[in-house]
Design a protein around this motif. Structure first.
Motif, short mmCIF file in Angstrom:
data_model
loop_
_atom_site.label_atom_id
_atom_site.label_comp_id
_atom_site.label_asym_id
_atom_site.label_seq_id
_atom_site.Cartn_x
_atom_site.Cartn_y
_atom_site.Cartn_z
N MET A 1 0.85 -1.16 0.00
CA MET A 1 0.00 0.00 0.00
C MET A 1 0.90 1.23 0.00
SD MET A 1 -2.78 1.33 2.88
CE MET A 1 -2.95 -0.24 3.53
N ALA A 6 -2.82 5.10 2.07
CA ALA A 6 -3.04 4.99 3.51
C ALA A 6 -3.63 6.28 4.07
CB ALA A 6 -1.73 4.68 4.22
N LEU A 9 -7.32 6.39 2.96
CA LEU A 9 -8.13 5.47 3.77
C LEU A 9 -8.32 5.99 5.19
CD1 LEU A 9 -6.77 2.00 2.62
CD2 LEU A 9 -9.00 3.00 2.13
N LEU A 10 -7.29 6.66 5.74
CA LEU A 10 -7.42 7.26 7.06
C LEU A 10 -8.48 8.35 7.05
CD1 LEU A 10 -6.38 7.49 9.97
CD2 LEU A 10 -4.70 9.13 9.12
N ALA A 13 -11.88 6.67 6.97
CA ALA A 13 -12.23 6.06 8.26
C ALA A 13 -12.63 7.12 9.28
CB ALA A 13 -11.05 5.24 8.79
N ILE A 41 -9.34 0.20 12.61
CA ILE A 41 -8.79 0.49 11.29
C ILE A 41 -8.00 1.78 11.32
CG2 ILE A 41 -9.44 1.14 8.93
CD1 ILE A 41 -11.79 -0.88 9.24
N THR A 42 -8.53 2.80 11.98
CA THR A 42 -7.84 4.08 12.08
C THR A 42 -6.52 3.93 12.83
OG1 THR A 42 -9.96 5.25 12.06
CG2 THR A 42 -8.07 6.46 12.91
N LEU A 45 -3.99 2.24 10.56
CA LEU A 45 -3.51 3.14 9.51
C LEU A 45 -2.56 4.20 10.06
CD1 LEU A 45 -6.77 3.56 7.43
CD2 LEU A 45 -4.64 2.53 6.67
N TYR A 48 0.72 2.48 10.53
CA TYR A 48 1.36 2.25 9.24
C TYR A 48 1.99 3.54 8.71
CZ TYR A 48 1.89 1.11 4.31
OH TYR A 48 2.40 0.93 3.06
N ILE A 49 1.26 4.64 8.80
CA ILE A 49 1.78 5.93 8.32
C ILE A 49 2.98 6.36 9.15
CG2 ILE A 49 1.22 8.38 8.08
CD1 ILE A 49 -1.66 7.46 7.39
N THR A 52 5.99 4.19 8.24
CA THR A 52 6.48 4.55 6.92
C THR A 52 7.31 5.83 6.98
OG1 THR A 52 4.56 3.50 5.89
CG2 THR A 52 5.79 5.08 4.55
#
Length: 62
Positions: A1, A6, A9-10, A13, A41-42, A45, A48-49, A52
């Motif tokens: 992704m 991301a 999607l955040l 959400a 989910i939030t 994410l 993940y962010i 990254t």
């Protein structure tokens, strides 16, 4: 992704959480389930962010 996906999607959400608070007052059990799922989910994410961005910063400094 990708990072852009991301972030998109955040935003979706977080918008979903706001809409659930506003529109689902008559079904409290469904509201709680949706809030828990969107919150998880939030959280995933955001993690993940953050990871990254940490990895990109480390690669830039190396």
């Amino acid at each position: 992704m990708t990072l852009g996906m991301a972030i998109l999607l955040l935003a979706v959400a977080v918008t979903g959480i706001v809409l659930i608070f506003r529109d689902m007052r008559e079904k409290p059990q469904l509201r709680i389930i949706c809030l828990v799922l969107l919150s998880l989910i939030t959280l995933a994410l955001v993690g993940y962010i953050a990871l990254t961005l940490i990895f990109l910063n480390a690669a830039r400094l190396a």
